[in-house]
Design an enzyme around this catalytic site. Structure first.
Site, short mmCIF file in Angstrom:
data_model
loop_
_atom_site.label_atom_id
_atom_site.label_comp_id
_atom_site.label_asym_id
_atom_site.label_seq_id
_atom_site.Cartn_x
_atom_site.Cartn_y
_atom_site.Cartn_z
N ARG A 53 0.84 -1.21 0.00
CA ARG A 53 0.00 0.00 0.00
C ARG A 53 0.87 1.25 0.00
O ARG A 53 0.45 2.32 -0.40
CB ARG A 53 -0.97 0.02 1.18
CG ARG A 53 -1.95 1.15 1.07
CD ARG A 53 -3.20 1.13 1.98
NE ARG A 53 -3.27 0.14 3.01
CZ ARG A 53 -2.67 0.24 4.21
NH1 ARG A 53 -1.95 1.29 4.52
NH2 ARG A 53 -2.79 -0.73 5.09
N TYR A 105 -15.72 18.97 -14.58
CA TYR A 105 -17.00 19.08 -13.89
C TYR A 105 -17.04 18.40 -12.54
O TYR A 105 -17.69 18.89 -11.61
CB TYR A 105 -18.16 18.65 -14.80
CG TYR A 105 -18.32 17.16 -15.04
CD1 TYR A 105 -17.36 16.44 -15.74
CD2 TYR A 105 -19.44 16.49 -14.59
CE1 TYR A 105 -17.51 15.09 -15.96
CE2 TYR A 105 -19.59 15.12 -14.82
CZ TYR A 105 -18.63 14.42 -15.50
OH TYR A 105 -18.77 13.09 -15.71
N ASP A 174 -4.10 21.61 -12.60
CA ASP A 174 -4.52 20.40 -13.31
C ASP A 174 -3.95 20.50 -14.72
O ASP A 174 -4.41 21.31 -15.54
CB ASP A 174 -6.06 20.31 -13.33
CG ASP A 174 -6.56 19.00 -13.95
OD1 ASP A 174 -5.86 18.45 -14.82
OD2 ASP A 174 -7.67 18.56 -13.60
N LYS A 199 -6.08 10.13 -19.51
CA LYS A 199 -6.23 10.84 -20.78
C LYS A 199 -4.94 10.70 -21.63
O LYS A 199 -4.57 9.58 -21.94
CB LYS A 199 -6.61 12.29 -20.51
CG LYS A 199 -7.74 12.45 -19.47
CD LYS A 199 -9.06 11.88 -19.96
CE LYS A 199 -10.12 11.81 -18.85
NZ LYS A 199 -10.30 13.02 -18.06
C1 LIG Z 1 -10.83 13.30 -16.77
C2 LIG Z 1 -10.31 14.48 -16.03
C3 LIG Z 1 -10.21 14.46 -14.64
C4 LIG Z 1 -10.64 13.25 -13.81
O1 LIG Z 1 -9.79 12.16 -14.03
P1 LIG Z 1 -10.26 10.60 -13.88
O2 LIG Z 1 -9.02 9.88 -14.27
O3 LIG Z 1 -11.40 10.41 -14.82
O4 LIG Z 1 -10.65 10.41 -12.45
C5 LIG Z 1 -9.69 15.57 -14.01
N1 LIG Z 1 -9.32 16.68 -14.70
C6 LIG Z 1 -9.41 16.74 -16.03
C7 LIG Z 1 -8.98 17.96 -16.74
C8 LIG Z 1 -9.91 15.65 -16.74
O5 LIG Z 1 -10.02 15.70 -18.08
#
Ligand SMILES: *Cc1c(COP(=O)(O)O)cnc(C)c1O
Length: 366
Positions: A53, A105, A174, A199
């Site tokens: 972990r 979102y 982010d 992504k």
């Molecule tokens: C998809 C996304 C997230 C969330 O990520 P997950 O891997 O789906 O939990 C956060 N920020 C951005 C800009 C995203 O495109």
């Protein structure tokens, strides 16, 4: 590992090379080219990691690679949202968070949850640099996303991050959409970078994964230790197989992203002035754009339903191109037009992408 000459070091600082070379096992005779998927829950006593972990060699390889790309130290989390909630845990209880008025979102949902438990959330429009600078002295944590998704507004990161640094405000960016190929927030003074590794970084729509990255400074090490402790105590950890797949995907990030960005610029140029498109939103870089379809929500839905190559789906950053009308999600704010379709451009041939999109748009026009 063998000594590398100075010229090798210089070559290895180029990010297209790092993305391939970083996080490999030492080059000893007979060594594997890749770090294996290490499936274990525990380790024999007295090693650097005693229980999985807290760490795993497959995670370490991915973390080393992403850390080099972002110029810091990375931690892998089981989703982008897990990385995001870990980063929000750095804000003091009852504190103030300053944030772009448009965010991913579900990041917006986290902020609304924080508001119900005593956190003050101050929102500024992405392009309102003066508004951010004015609000920063009252903030405990700054949260930026650029370009914003799906409106594609750009934040002037450098002056805002520099001021946050002066004031000691913890800053988080982010960096999912630009990727470290186009933006490295730690070099601009950010304290934490978060990623949805789901992504572009992994790139193949086959894993959900996230990451946080902190700079190699005393302050960065302190924040990194807090994030590591949060990950361990909350117990939300990634499976080694997912991390292996993400690292495999990461190896081709530069070529995938280069192709996708070039196609995005070409498609944007062709969409400007298209009879079925009222407005194109493109930040001028990256592999995403949004269009406002000439017509209502139903016309925008018809475009999404009519494509054959573009996948009608909610994600982004994959090898396959995807599109979606964002307001079909109730939590997407009303500032996002009803007829807005977000496009994530993949690596298919640009002429095929264009032909498919043009046909779907003309069909929706009726
Ligand atoms: C998809 C996304 C997230 C969330 O990520 P997950 O891997 O789906 O939990 C956060 N920020 C951005 C800009 C995203 O495109």
């Amino acid at each position: 590992m063998k000594d590398t000459s100075r010229s090798d070091d210089e070559a290895a600082t180029r990010i297209e090379t790092l993305v391939v070379a970083a996080g490999r096992p030492p080059r000893e005779a007979g060594a594997s080219a890749n770090v294996p998927v290490e499936l274990t829950s525990t380790y024999a006593a007295d090693g650097p990691v005693i229980y999985a972990r807290g760490g795993n060699p497959t995670w370490s390889a991915f973390e080393a690679a992403l850390g080099e790309l972002e110029r810091g130290h990375a931690l892998v989390h089981p989703s982008g949202m897990a990385a995001i909630t870990a980063a929000f845990s750095l804000a003091p209880r009852g504190g103030t968070v300053l944030v772009t008025d448009a965010t991913y979102y579900e990041t917006g949902d986290v902020l609304r949850e924080l508001e119900t438990t005593g956190t003050t959330v101050v929102r500024r429009h992405a392009s309102d640099t003066a508004g951010f600078l004015e609000a920063l002295p009252g903030a405990d944590l700054l949260w930026l996303e650029s370009p914003t998704n799906p409106l594609m507004d750009v934040v002037d990161l450098a002056p805002i991050l520099a001021r946050a640094r002066e004031l000691g405000v913890i800053s988080v960016v982010d960096n999912t959409v630009p990727t470290p190929l186009l933006c490295r927030p730690l070099e601009l003074g950010a304290d934490v970078v978060v990623h949805s590794v789901t992504k572009y970084l992994s790139g193949h729509s086959d894993v959900i994964l996230g990451a946080t990255v902190v700079p190699d400074t005393a302050r960065g090490h302190d924040l990194g230790a807090r994030l590591h402790r949060y990950r361990t105590l909350h117990g939300a950890i990634a499976g080694p197989m997912e991390v292996f797949l993400a690292l495999r995907g990461l190896r081709t990030l530069a070529v995938r992203f280069e192709r996708a960005c070039a196609s995005t610029a070409e498609l944007t140029a062709r969409l400007e002035g298209h009879p079925a498109v009222a407005r194109v939103r493109y930040p001028g870089f990256g592999a995403m754009l949004s269009i406002e379809v000439a017509g209502d929500a139903a016309a925008a839905e018809r475009v999404c339903a009519a494509t054959r190559i573009w996948l009608h789906a909610t994600s982004l950053g994959a090898v396959e191109s995807q599109l979606e009308r964002r307001r079909r999600h109730p939590s997407e704010p009303e500032t996002v037009p009803e007829n807005l379709v977000r496009l994530s451009v993949g690596i298919e041939h640009v002429e095929d992408l264009w032909a498919d999109l043009d046909r779907a748009l003309m069909a929706a026009l009726g």
